[in-house]
Write a protein that holds these residues in place. Structure first.
Motif, PDB file in Angstrom:
ATOM      1  N   ARG A  24       5.276  -5.629   5.451  1.00  0.00           N
ATOM      2  CA  ARG A  24       6.490  -6.002   5.632  1.00  0.00           C
ATOM      3  C   ARG A  24       7.769  -5.187   4.792  1.00  0.00           C
ATOM      4  NH1 ARG A  24       7.506  -9.422   1.391  1.00  0.00           N
ATOM      5  NH2 ARG A  24       9.106 -10.630   2.401  1.00  0.00           N
ATOM      6  N   THR A  25       7.309  -4.004   4.525  1.00  0.00           N
ATOM      7  CA  THR A  25       8.661  -3.351   3.929  1.00  0.00           C
ATOM      8  C   THR A  25       9.790  -3.145   4.669  1.00  0.00           C
ATOM      9  OG1 THR A  25       6.490  -2.203   3.126  1.00  0.00           O
ATOM     10  CG2 THR A  25       8.723  -1.279   2.761  1.00  0.00           C
ATOM     11  N   PHE A  26      10.634  -3.033   4.038  1.00  0.00           N
ATOM     12  CA  PHE A  26      12.129  -2.880   4.644  1.00  0.00           C
ATOM     13  C   PHE A  26      12.389  -1.461   4.254  1.00  0.00           C
ATOM     14  CE2 PHE A  26      16.532  -2.279   4.550  1.00  0.00           C
ATOM     15  CZ  PHE A  26      17.003  -2.875   5.838  1.00  0.00           C
ATOM     16  N   ASP A  27      12.736  -0.562   5.331  1.00  0.00           N
ATOM     17  CA  ASP A  27      13.166   0.780   4.719  1.00  0.00           C
ATOM     18  C   ASP A  27      13.879   1.303   5.802  1.00  0.00           C
ATOM     19  OD1 ASP A  27      13.408   3.129   3.870  1.00  0.00           O
ATOM     20  OD2 ASP A  27      11.274   3.561   3.546  1.00  0.00           O
ATOM     21  N   VAL A  28      15.141   1.626   5.531  1.00  0.00           N
ATOM     22  CA  VAL A  28      16.074   2.202   6.640  1.00  0.00           C
ATOM     23  C   VAL A  28      15.592   3.697   7.116  1.00  0.00           C
ATOM     24  CG1 VAL A  28      18.045   1.191   5.646  1.00  0.00           C
ATOM     25  CG2 VAL A  28      17.587   3.327   4.719  1.00  0.00           C
ATOM     26  N   ALA A  29      14.497   4.202   6.550  1.00  0.00           N
ATOM     27  CA  ALA A  29      14.077   5.425   6.853  1.00  0.00           C
ATOM     28  C   ALA A  29      13.305   5.255   8.281  1.00  0.00           C
ATOM     29  CB  ALA A  29      12.871   5.898   5.748  1.00  0.00           C
ATOM     30  N   ASP A  30      12.959   4.121   8.515  1.00  0.00           N
ATOM     31  CA  ASP A  30      12.431   3.631   9.854  1.00  0.00           C
ATOM     32  C   ASP A  30      13.227   3.956  10.996  1.00  0.00           C
ATOM     33  OD1 ASP A  30      10.201   2.850   8.401  1.00  0.00           O
ATOM     34  OD2 ASP A  30      10.492   0.682   8.682  1.00  0.00           O
ATOM     35  N   LEU A  31      14.790   4.321  10.646  1.00  0.00           N
ATOM     36  CA  LEU A  31      15.556   4.153  11.722  1.00  0.00           C
ATOM     37  C   LEU A  31      15.701   5.727  12.091  1.00  0.00           C
ATOM     38  CD1 LEU A  31      18.311   1.671  11.069  1.00  0.00           C
ATOM     39  CD2 LEU A  31      16.725   1.632  12.836  1.00  0.00           C
ATOM     40  N   TYR A  32      15.180   6.853  10.963  1.00  0.00           N
ATOM     41  CA  TYR A  32      15.523   8.048  11.594  1.00  0.00           C
ATOM     42  C   TYR A  32      14.323   8.818  11.164  1.00  0.00           C
ATOM     43  CZ  TYR A  32      15.866   8.519   6.132  1.00  0.00           C
ATOM     44  OH  TYR A  32      15.671   8.381   4.989  1.00  0.00           O
ATOM     45  N   ARG A  33      13.183   8.431  10.675  1.00  0.00           N
ATOM     46  CA  ARG A  33      11.966   9.139  10.290  1.00  0.00           C
ATOM     47  C   ARG A  33      10.975   9.112  11.626  1.00  0.00           C
ATOM     48  NH1 ARG A  33       9.328   7.374   4.841  1.00  0.00           N
ATOM     49  NH2 ARG A  33       8.828   5.619   6.137  1.00  0.00           N
ATOM     50  N   GLY A  34      10.553  10.246  12.035  1.00  0.00           N
ATOM     51  CA  GLY A  34       9.708  10.240  13.210  1.00  0.00           C
ATOM     52  C   GLY A  34       8.238  10.537  12.778  1.00  0.00           C
ATOM     53  N   GLU A  39      10.103  17.579   5.908  1.00  0.00           N
ATOM     54  CA  GLU A  39       9.734  18.371   4.899  1.00  0.00           C
ATOM     55  C   GLU A  39       7.988  18.493   5.013  1.00  0.00           C
ATOM     56  OE1 GLU A  39      11.300  16.565   1.437  1.00  0.00           O
ATOM     57  OE2 GLU A  39      12.891  16.289   2.349  1.00  0.00           O
ATOM     58  N   GLU A 301       5.682   4.157  -3.215  1.00  0.00           N
ATOM     59  CA  GLU A 301       6.139   3.259  -2.010  1.00  0.00           C
ATOM     60  C   GLU A 301       5.441   2.430  -1.777  1.00  0.00           C
ATOM     61  OE1 GLU A 301       8.283   5.552   0.773  1.00  0.00           O
ATOM     62  OE2 GLU A 301       9.132   6.789  -0.303  1.00  0.00           O
ATOM     63  N   ARG A 468      16.927 -22.269  -3.285  1.00  0.00           N
ATOM     64  CA  ARG A 468      17.223 -20.785  -2.758  1.00  0.00           C
ATOM     65  C   ARG A 468      17.605 -20.733  -1.413  1.00  0.00           C
ATOM     66  NH1 ARG A 468      14.423 -16.858  -5.673  1.00  0.00           N
ATOM     67  NH2 ARG A 468      13.640 -17.373  -7.589  1.00  0.00           N
ATOM     68  N   ASP A 472      25.761 -22.387   0.777  1.00  0.00           N
ATOM     69  CA  ASP A 472      26.631 -22.468   1.762  1.00  0.00           C
ATOM     70  C   ASP A 472      26.640 -23.887   2.639  1.00  0.00           C
ATOM     71  OD1 ASP A 472      27.759 -20.308   1.108  1.00  0.00           O
ATOM     72  OD2 ASP A 472      26.667 -18.881   2.512  1.00  0.00           O
TER      73      ASP A 472
ATOM     74  N   PRO B   2      14.499   1.165  17.460  1.00  0.00           N
ATOM     75  CA  PRO B   2      15.367   1.801  17.922  1.00  0.00           C
ATOM     76  C   PRO B   2      15.611   3.149  16.903  1.00  0.00           C
ATOM     77  CG  PRO B   2      16.511  -0.173  17.335  1.00  0.00           C
ATOM     78  CD  PRO B   2      15.053  -0.341  17.294  1.00  0.00           C
ATOM     79  N   ARG B   3      15.711   4.376  17.450  1.00  0.00           N
ATOM     80  CA  ARG B   3      16.009   5.455  16.686  1.00  0.00           C
ATOM     81  C   ARG B   3      17.694   5.566  16.511  1.00  0.00           C
ATOM     82  NH1 ARG B   3      12.150   8.892  15.141  1.00  0.00           N
ATOM     83  NH2 ARG B   3      13.988   9.634  13.942  1.00  0.00           N
ATOM     84  N   VAL B   4      18.180   6.295  15.604  1.00  0.00           N
ATOM     85  CA  VAL B   4      19.587   6.249  15.417  1.00  0.00           C
ATOM     86  C   VAL B   4      20.089   7.948  15.754  1.00  0.00           C
ATOM     87  CG1 VAL B   4      19.744   4.266  14.074  1.00  0.00           C
ATOM     88  CG2 VAL B   4      19.527   6.231  13.034  1.00  0.00           C
ATOM     89  N   ARG B  16      19.226   6.316   0.870  1.00  0.00           N
ATOM     90  CA  ARG B  16      18.187   5.245   1.316  1.00  0.00           C
ATOM     91  C   ARG B  16      17.860   4.268   0.345  1.00  0.00           C
ATOM     92  NH1 ARG B  16      12.296   7.905   2.006  1.00  0.00           N
ATOM     93  NH2 ARG B  16      10.981   5.799   2.287  1.00  0.00           N
ATOM     94  N   ASN B  20      18.297   0.392   0.776  1.00  0.00           N
ATOM     95  CA  ASN B  20      16.823  -0.477   0.616  1.00  0.00           C
ATOM     96  C   ASN B  20      17.232  -1.537  -0.448  1.00  0.00           C
ATOM     97  OD1 ASN B  20      15.730   0.461   2.653  1.00  0.00           O
ATOM     98  ND2 ASN B  20      14.460   2.152   1.641  1.00  0.00           N
ATOM     99  N   ARG B  27      17.349 -10.180   0.065  1.00  0.00           N
ATOM    100  CA  ARG B  27      16.062 -10.780   0.446  1.00  0.00           C
ATOM    101  C   ARG B  27      15.621 -11.828  -0.672  1.00  0.00           C
ATOM    102  NH1 ARG B  27      11.830  -8.652   4.334  1.00  0.00           N
ATOM    103  NH2 ARG B  27      11.086  -7.148   2.991  1.00  0.00           N
ATOM    104  N   LEU B  39      17.227  -3.877  10.763  1.00  0.00           N
ATOM    105  CA  LEU B  39      17.317  -2.559  10.987  1.00  0.00           C
ATOM    106  C   LEU B  39      17.701  -2.493  12.818  1.00  0.00           C
ATOM    107  CD1 LEU B  39      13.955  -1.084   9.829  1.00  0.00           C
ATOM    108  CD2 LEU B  39      16.350  -0.826   8.786  1.00  0.00           C
TER     109      LEU B  39
END
Lengths: 527, 139
Positions: A24-34, A39, A301, A468, A472, B2-4, B16, B20, B27, B39
């Motif tokens: 359930r990790t959140f990582d913005v790398a999922d959006l650009y990593r293939g 490297e 990670e 928690r 609001d 989706p990819r960006v 990054r 994160n 969260r 995302l």
């Protein structure tokens, strides 16, 4: 050739089969990593999960390199065969699930998380050899690891440890910044080994502390930034019984302590084979269990992404809550802590003699002279995750915490040997056996947690969960109702009960919640 | 997932850990935050903003993404954007209005996105307002 292969053989995957759990990790790398890494990060063993390779490394070390037949990290998946032996009725348990040797496992977890591990034990028990293997796992050549190892000795200077200003610059430079420094190469390595660190003079220890704690070295106003690295230190005695007393701040930086246990002569044949075949396992490390820098980054990670369920976290909270509280340390509620006593300089036994209201045998807090630091708690969480990861799980189980906790708190939680607990029948050996004592302490805390039925009946947790959800949109009447509920819970907790550590922390939490709602109410009134 | 675009991808790669970390912080305050949904929001609503920064203002892409991520995370935490949102008007405004402002977006991204978001929220609170008309204004 056959012998060569024998020593280079690694255990076949899977070494500890488990169903994979979704992350359930959140990582913005999922959006650009293939699927193709930009490297070159995964060279030889693409396809084998990193935790699997870590286990293969473990099994290679215990089967081939360090002959350490001690399975002191015991996992059970059913009632184990148990035998009572000797006059003292010593318990021998045969674990029913895959169990491990702390002497190899803890350093490996330290390597994977880039933390700091201290090996203790008498000479010639494999402390330095194990540390050396960790350097090899990071891909450094054997010769480089050996040369980079720092050997503590009473004449060790800061220059020996960190480096020297260039002599020509010292003569010719007009300004201090013109003096170039020749930094020692070990400072840039990802695995750092300091042998016999308790033989280093105090002043040099302070320089070591800066490198260990802040990752930089300083000479003549010049700074050398060091990379994040795993540290392995050795000492014949962690109590500071070396040539010099180890400064407290340096000892506090150490994350886990493992003891090199005695060699079992029943394994002498293995030693004989090594001599006759002229084999040095450290020269035969299989390349499949060498980890690149990027792989250790990724392992870190993945370890951080291992989940720790609230039920397990609550048990850790409950355990930790037992120790800091000291009822007679102060009048102000917040200062009723052992740290207040320590800072005041009042003798410990003077204060502990006042603690007469509670059952000192039952009160777990009475067994220690201190509470736990934030650093110790964070280390415990990291190692619990690392152990779960090593076992192939993506969720920390209570058993992981129980197993790893004594090695993390070994030096962090100081026992009070005069506590009634140690005088009780059957507990005398726990004065010298810290691992056994800390594990017993955790078991007792978990038993008390269950007796109090806190998984189902925990009013503080419910109030916390409610808070928690956020403030609001919360209106005045609901806020007031919550304040009343908090006061009611405090009233119930205070009814005819002795004040124990966990209650103290609950009350402080309730005070915190009360204050947050009070402030919110004031803010609502000004709108 | 989706990819960006490469533009957004390079900013995400460079920042990054920080991004994160911000999500992890959010969260902690709101345990129910769905990382994958956020995302998707980044890909659908922040990527167009990154691409809308004029070529001559390339150095401003970081600021635009930073502001959009920050504001987007706050809105997402409050359930105002993303799949769980009651309406998708804020996202539409970002995609259709903010992207059309080009240089203004690059110069003052935080101010522009905040003003636009507040405008949409206020418009949604008003009865009888033709929102699509307002959102189509810059074209």
């Amino acid at each position: 050739m056959a012998k060569f292969n024998l020593f280079q053989r690694i255990s076949q995957a899977p070494t500890n089969p488990h169903p994979a759990a979704p992350s359930r990790t959140f990582d913005v790398a999922d959006l650009y990593r293939g699927p193709v890494e930009a490297e070159a990060t995964a060279p030889a063993e693409q396809g084998v999960a990193l935790d699997e390779r870590l286990r293969q490394a473990y099994f290679w070390i215990v089967n081939t390199a360090v002959i350490s037949p001690h399975y002191d990290i015991e996992y059970l998946d059913g009632p184990p065969p148990t035998f009572m032996l000797g006059d003292s009725k010593s318990k021998l348990i045969l674990p029913t699930a895959q169990s491990y040797s702390s002497f190899v496992l803890l350093p490996l977890l330290t390597f994977a998380t880039r933390r700091k591990c201290l090996f203790i034990g008498g000479p010639g028990r494999g402390k330095t050899a194990s540390a050396l293997l960790m350097g090899l796992l990071a891909g450094y050549p054997l010769r480089e690891v050996r040369r980079a190892m720092q050997h503590g000795h009473p004449q060790m200077t800061i220059a020996d440890l960190l480096g020297n200003p260039l002599p020509a610059d010292l003569v010719n430079a007009q300004r201090i910044e013109d003096i170039r420094i020749s930094w020692r190469s070990w400072l840039s390595m990802r695995v750092k080994i300091v042998d016999e660190y308790n033989r280093i003079p105090t002043r040099t220890q302070s320089a070591l502390l800066t490198v260990m704690g802040d990752n930089y070295a300083e000479i003549l106003d010049h700074i050398h930034e060091c990379p994040e690295s795993a540290w392995f230190l050795t000492a014949n005695d962690e109590q500071g019984g070396g040539t010099y007393q180890v400064i407290e701040a340096l000892r506090d930086r150490i994350d886990v302590i493992v003891q090199a246990l005695a060699f079992n002569p029943r394994f002498l044949e293995d030693l004989l084979t090594r001599i006759e075949d002229n084999v040095r396992p450290e020269e035969l490390l299989p390349r499949q269990i060498v980890f690149s820098e990027a792989e250790v980054d990724r392992m870190g990670e993945e370890i951080r992404a291992v989940e720790l369920a609230p039920e397990v976290r609550r048990r850790i909270e409950f355990f930790v809550s037992q120790f800091e509280f000291s009822e007679f340390a102060a009048e102000v509620f917040e200062y009723k802590t052992k740290d207040t006593v320590r800072l005041s300089g009042v003798e410990w036994h003077t204060m502990s003699a006042l603690e007469t209201g509670r059952d000192r045998l039952k009160d777990l807090g009475a067994q220690t002279k201190n509470g736990l630091s934030v650093r110790a708690m964070m280390t415990l969480l990291v190692y619990a995750k690392a152990l779960a990861y090593f076992c192939g799980n993506r969720v920390v189980e209570l058993a992981d915490v129980r197993q790893v906790l004594p090695f993390v708190l070994h030096e962090k939680l100081v026992a009070d040997p005069d506590a009634p607990f140690f005088a009780a029948s059957g507990n005398a050996s726990l004065r010298s056996d810290r691992i056994g004592w800390l594990r017993r302490l955790f078991d007792l805390a978990c038993g008390e947690y269950e007796r109090l039925n806190l998984d189902r009946d925990d009013a503080v947790r419910l109030l916390d969960e409610e808070f928690r959800l956020g403030l609001d949109g919360l209106n005045e009447s609901e806020t007031r109702a919550r304040l009343v509920r908090i006061e009611r819970v405090i009233g119930e907790l205070s009814k005819g009960k002795k004040l124990y550590g966990h209650l103290y922390d609950d009350l402080l939490k309730l005070k915190y919640l009360h204050q947050r709602y009070t402030n919110y109410l004031r803010w609502l009134a000004t709108r | 997932m989706p990819r960006v675009s490469d533009r957004l991808g390079s900013v995400l790669q460079a920042t990054r850990d920080e991004l994160n970390h911000r999500f992890a912080d959010a969260r902690r305050a709101n345990a129910g935050l769905d990382g994958q949904a956020f995302l998707s929001f980044v890909a659908e609503s922040i990527d167009p903003l990154a691409q809308a920064v004029p070529a001559g203002n390339g150095e401003r892409i970081h600021s635009v993404v930073d502001a959009a991520y920050d504001i987007g995370l706050e809105l997402f935490s409050k359930g105002l954007v993303g799949g769980q949102a009651r309406s998708r008007q804020i996202e539409a405004a970002w995609r259709e209005v903010a992207t059309a402002t080009g240089g203004l977006l690059a110069a003052t991204p935080r101010r522009l996105l905040a003003a636009l978001t507040n405008a949409v929220v206020n418009l949604e609170g008003e009865g009888g307002v033709r929102r699509s008309g307002w959102l189509g204004w810059p074209r």
